[in-house]
Design an enzyme around this catalytic site. Structure first.
Site, mmCIF file in Angstrom:
data_model
loop_
_atom_site.group_PDB
_atom_site.id
_atom_site.type_symbol
_atom_site.label_atom_id
_atom_site.label_comp_id
_atom_site.label_asym_id
_atom_site.label_seq_id
_atom_site.Cartn_x
_atom_site.Cartn_y
_atom_site.Cartn_z
ATOM 1 N N GLY A 173 0.745 -1.255 0.000
ATOM 2 C CA GLY A 173 0.000 0.000 0.000
ATOM 3 C C GLY A 173 0.774 1.304 0.000
ATOM 4 O O GLY A 173 0.143 2.356 -0.061
ATOM 5 N N GLY A 175 2.784 2.584 -2.328
ATOM 6 C CA GLY A 175 3.213 3.058 -3.655
ATOM 7 C C GLY A 175 2.531 4.341 -4.114
ATOM 8 O O GLY A 175 1.405 4.650 -3.707
ATOM 9 N N CYS A 178 -0.641 3.531 -5.968
ATOM 10 C CA CYS A 178 -1.337 2.402 -5.361
ATOM 11 C C CYS A 178 -2.555 2.921 -4.602
ATOM 12 O O CYS A 178 -2.462 3.944 -3.919
ATOM 13 C CB CYS A 178 -0.352 1.736 -4.408
ATOM 14 S SG CYS A 178 -1.127 0.637 -3.259
HETATM 15 P P1 5GP Z 1 6.578 3.921 -5.779
HETATM 16 O O1 5GP Z 1 8.050 3.835 -5.834
HETATM 17 O O2 5GP Z 1 5.979 4.420 -7.065
HETATM 18 O O3 5GP Z 1 6.056 4.659 -4.584
HETATM 19 O O4 5GP Z 1 6.040 2.424 -5.578
HETATM 20 C C1 5GP Z 1 6.315 1.415 -6.509
HETATM 21 C C2 5GP Z 1 5.659 0.138 -6.062
HETATM 22 O O5 5GP Z 1 4.235 0.274 -5.939
HETATM 23 C C3 5GP Z 1 5.792 -1.005 -7.068
HETATM 24 O O6 5GP Z 1 7.081 -1.568 -7.087
HETATM 25 C C4 5GP Z 1 4.700 -1.964 -6.610
HETATM 26 O O7 5GP Z 1 5.086 -2.767 -5.532
HETATM 27 C C5 5GP Z 1 3.621 -0.994 -6.118
HETATM 28 N N1 5GP Z 1 2.552 -0.846 -7.108
HETATM 29 C C6 5GP Z 1 2.657 -0.525 -8.413
HETATM 30 N N2 5GP Z 1 1.446 -0.450 -8.993
HETATM 31 C C7 5GP Z 1 0.554 -0.743 -8.051
HETATM 32 C C8 5GP Z 1 -0.867 -0.844 -8.039
HETATM 33 O O8 5GP Z 1 -1.562 -0.612 -9.029
HETATM 34 N N3 5GP Z 1 -1.431 -1.207 -6.864
HETATM 35 C C9 5GP Z 1 -0.691 -1.473 -5.745
HETATM 36 N N4 5GP Z 1 -1.325 -1.857 -4.645
HETATM 37 N N5 5GP Z 1 0.643 -1.341 -5.707
HETATM 38 C C10 5GP Z 1 1.258 -0.993 -6.843
#
Ligand code: 5GP
Length: 339
Positions: A173, A175, A178
């Site tokens: 959660g 991301g 996300c």
């Molecule tokens: P960020 O670096 O953009 O904060 O987070 C990246 C991570 O968010 C990804 O490696 C993956 O684990 C998670 N993530 C990517 N897309 C989604 C999504 O659509 N839903 C959720 N729950 N997590 C996501």
């Protein structure tokens, strides 16, 4: 029902306390680390940052650019098999899910080029099916370095390592695109998740990769300070030339469309639409175009070196030993953010 009363922390809840240091300059800081894995053969040396296996981030172009700086990329799952001929030996994870098709895909990739690093990516690493899949992959690929997740608690980190994972991916959660926490109410503040899972993993000789929630280089320093061995980045690396995506022109400016892997857009693109029984757990955003990723990487690595200097860590490896987090109410001066 039960309530746990100790407060769990996120990156924004803390700052790293500076410490007396003998380091003359940031130049003297080594960000490279060498890891041995509990199962996978051969050690690895590099800068332990991984581009996320998301569309627009985990691309072959990203792999080529980041590999020059010793940084890894987890390739997204949507390349045609022949493309895997071009994967780096040292700096690429092949990503798969846990369906039978994923296993067949991996077999086809292996026939072409045996991957040294495998990322088993499921939104919910708590299922028996995910654990059984990790065990099966470990039996089939005994020397491959396997990263599996995602989980956020110590006991499940241990279970995945005992089932054959070398690196456990931490984060439910946090991301940037996300929406799991909104849609399901499930999650765990990322800093505490890293601290607790790293402790569990290290006790078994395993490693953790903090996945999601880093918004600025300082968050990456906090993740390493909390005990992460690797840090995975999505949003921070999106919107660059290496995205392998069409940019959108709007009012004379260029934007990249960045979307979550579980967003409606991703499901439409890769799975023929969203199944009626499931909700979208990701969103889409327009990011201003950011040029080549090389400049962003320099900012990130420069920030990390500076963080190490502030606490007197000569090597990234020493950062967590030298980190004391202080709880804060407020950490950033935003006076000019909304002129
Ligand atoms: P960020 O670096 O953009 O904060 O987070 C990246 C991570 O968010 C990804 O490696 C993956 O684990 C998670 N993530 C990517 N897309 C989604 C999504 O659509 N839903 C959720 N729950 N997590 C996501």
């Amino acid at each position: 029902m039960r309530i746990e009363r100790d407060v769990k922390l996120d990156f924004d809840d803390v700052l790293i306390r500076p410490k007396r240091s003998t380091l003359p300059s940031r130049n003297n800081v080594t960000l490279e680390r060498t890891f041995k894995f509990p199962h996978g053969a051969k050690s690895w040396t590099g800068i332990p940052i991984i581009a996320s296996n998301m569309d627009g981030v985990g691309t072959l172009s990203m792999m080529r650019s980041l590999a020059q700086g010793g940084v890894m990329t987890a390739l997204h799952k949507h390349y045609d098999i022949p493309c895997y001929k071009r994967i780096s030996r040292e700096y690429a994870f092949v990503t798969i899910g846990i369906r039978t098709e994923d296993e067949e895909r991996l077999r086809a990739i292996t026939r072409l080029k045996k991957p040294r690093f495998l990322c088993i990516d499921v939104a919910n690493g708590y299922t028996e099916k995910a654990v059984a899949f990790v065990k099966q992959m470990r039996e089939t690929y005994p020397t491959t370095v396997i990263m599996a997740g995602n989980v956020v608690t110590g006991e499940m980190t241990e279970e995945l390592i005992l089932s054959g994972a070398d690196i456990v991916k931490i984060g439910i959660g946090p991301g940037s695109v996300c929406t799991t926490r909104n849609v399901t109410g499930v999650g765990y503040p990322q800093l505490s998740a890293i601290i607790e899972c790293a402790d569990a993993a290290h006790g078994l000789g395993g490693l953790v990769c903090a996945d999601g929630g880093c918004k600025v280089p300082g968050d990456i320093a906090k993740a390493f300070g909390a005990g992460a061995d690797f840090v995975m980045l999505g949003g921070m690396l999106a919107g660059h030339d290496e995205s392998e995506m069409d940019f959108i022109e709007k009012d004379g400016n260029k934007y990249a469309l960045f979307y979550g892997s579980s967003s409606t857009r991703a499901m439409e693109k890769h799975a023929g639409g969203k199944a009626s029984y499931r909700a979208s757990e990701g969103k889409e955003v327009l990011l201003p175009y950011r040029g080549p990723v090389h400049n962003t990487l320099e900012e990130i690595l420069g920030g990390l070196r500076s963080a190490c200097t502030y606490v007197g860590a000569r090597k990234l490896k020493e950062l967590s030993k030298r980190t004391t987090f202080i709880l804060v109410n407020r950490q950033i001066n935003t006076v000019f953010d909304h002129p």
